[in-house]
Scaffold this active site. Structure first.
Site, PDB file in Angstrom:
ATOM      1  CG  ASN A   1      -0.416  -0.173   2.523  1.00  0.00           C
ATOM      2  OD1 ASN A   1       0.596  -0.840   2.687  1.00  0.00           O
ATOM      3  ND2 ASN A   1      -1.050   0.420   3.522  1.00  0.00           N
ATOM      4  CB  ILE A   2       1.705   3.687  -2.259  1.00  0.00           C
ATOM      5  CG1 ILE A   2       2.628   2.499  -2.591  1.00  0.00           C
ATOM      6  CG2 ILE A   2       2.445   5.010  -2.378  1.00  0.00           C
ATOM      7  CD1 ILE A   2       3.132   2.462  -4.019  1.00  0.00           C
ATOM      8  CD  GLU A   3      -1.531   4.789   4.558  1.00  0.00           C
ATOM      9  OE1 GLU A   3      -1.078   5.652   5.340  1.00  0.00           O
ATOM     10  OE2 GLU A   3      -2.218   3.818   4.925  1.00  0.00           O
TER      11      GLU A   3
ATOM     12  CB  CYS B   1      -5.262  -1.402  -1.564  1.00  0.00           C
ATOM     13  SG  CYS B   1      -6.558  -0.628  -0.616  1.00  0.00           S
TER      14      CYS B   1
ATOM     15  CD  GLU C   1      -5.342  -5.990  -1.163  1.00  0.00           C
ATOM     16  OE1 GLU C   1      -4.783  -4.878  -1.078  1.00  0.00           O
ATOM     17  OE2 GLU C   1      -6.097  -6.442  -0.293  1.00  0.00           O
TER      18      GLU C   1
ATOM     19  CB  CYS D   1     -10.825  -2.355   0.603  1.00  0.00           C
ATOM     20  SG  CYS D   1     -10.182  -1.812  -0.986  1.00  0.00           S
TER      21      CYS D   1
ATOM     22  CB  CYS E   1      -8.695  -4.540  -3.475  1.00  0.00           C
ATOM     23  SG  CYS E   1      -7.530  -3.199  -3.192  1.00  0.00           S
TER      24      CYS E   1
HETATM   25  N1  THU Z   1      -5.201  -1.489   2.583  1.00  0.00           N
HETATM   26  C1  THU Z   1      -4.626  -2.334   1.670  1.00  0.00           C
HETATM   27  O1  THU Z   1      -3.532  -2.071   1.166  1.00  0.00           O
HETATM   28  N2  THU Z   1      -5.286  -3.452   1.343  1.00  0.00           N
HETATM   29  C2  THU Z   1      -6.453  -3.868   1.912  1.00  0.00           C
HETATM   30  O2  THU Z   1      -6.946  -4.919   1.543  1.00  0.00           O
HETATM   31  C3  THU Z   1      -7.090  -3.057   2.955  1.00  0.00           C
HETATM   32  C4  THU Z   1      -6.496  -1.725   3.185  1.00  0.00           C
HETATM   33  C5  THU Z   1      -4.467  -0.284   2.964  1.00  0.00           C
HETATM   34  C6  THU Z   1      -5.050   1.017   2.519  1.00  0.00           C
HETATM   35  C7  THU Z   1      -4.499   1.969   3.552  1.00  0.00           C
HETATM   36  O3  THU Z   1      -3.193   2.353   3.156  1.00  0.00           O
HETATM   37  C8  THU Z   1      -4.369   1.133   4.803  1.00  0.00           C
HETATM   38  O4  THU Z   1      -4.410  -0.211   4.382  1.00  0.00           O
HETATM   39  C9  THU Z   1      -5.464   1.379   5.834  1.00  0.00           C
HETATM   40  O5  THU Z   1      -6.723   1.273   5.259  1.00  0.00           O
END
Ligand code: THU
Length: 137
Positions: free
Chosen positions: A50-52, A61, A63, A94, A97
């Site tokens: 994941n890259i925020e 996310c 995935e 989520c 995804c």
């Molecule tokens: N996130 C994912 O990378 N994959 C998931 O299946 C659920 C959520 C990430 C998004 C965000 O960066 C962090 O988790 C919190 O929601």
């Protein structure tokens, strides 16, 4: 010899790749690091994390990073995806995804794992019942 039920393929290497990818996560805002490893039909493993972003909404996310990387490298067929979380029980992917995975991979196996030995195995059709897709257009 009588026919035997096909065994589930060993997922250890795929789960290990997801856990390793998680270490590259940029999760400064949630502190929730996620790693994913997508296995293509030819056995290639494409990873994502994941890259925020400070604007929050631009976060992507693990995935979807894995899927978009794979598509951009020309992969078109997928077998399964492993996702790794540092939670007590495996977390579910989520909705966004699930939709993207359905669009490009169909009913693949989804392996959810913690950093320890907890794992759960699912088919995407069970995680995304009654999906909207191109068959409805
Ligand atoms: N996130 C994912 O990378 N994959 C998931 O299946 C659920 C959520 C990430 C998004 C965000 O960066 C962090 O988790 C919190 O929601």
């Amino acid at each position: 010899m009588s026919a035997s039920k096909p065994r589930t393929r060993d997922s250890s290497a795929l789960v290990a790749a997801a856990r390793q990818a998680r270490l590259h996560a940029h999760a400064d805002y949630s502190n929730f690091k996620v790693g994913a490893a997508l296995e293509t039909a030819d056995g290639t493993i494409v990873t994502g994390c994941n890259i925020e972003n400070s604007t929050y909404g631009l976060t992507i996310c693990a995935e979807r990073v894995a899927m978009f990387k794979a598509l951009s490298e020309g992969h078109l067929k997928f077998r399964r995806i492993a996702v790794a979380f540092d939670t007590n029980a495996p977390s579910p992917p989520c909705g966004a995804c699930r939709q993207i995975l359905w669009e490009f991979a169909g009913n693949i196996e989804v392996i959810l794992s913690t950093l320890r030995k907890e794992r759960s195995h699912h088919q995407l059709k069970d995680l995304l019942p009654l999906p909207f897709d191109k068959s409805h257009l």
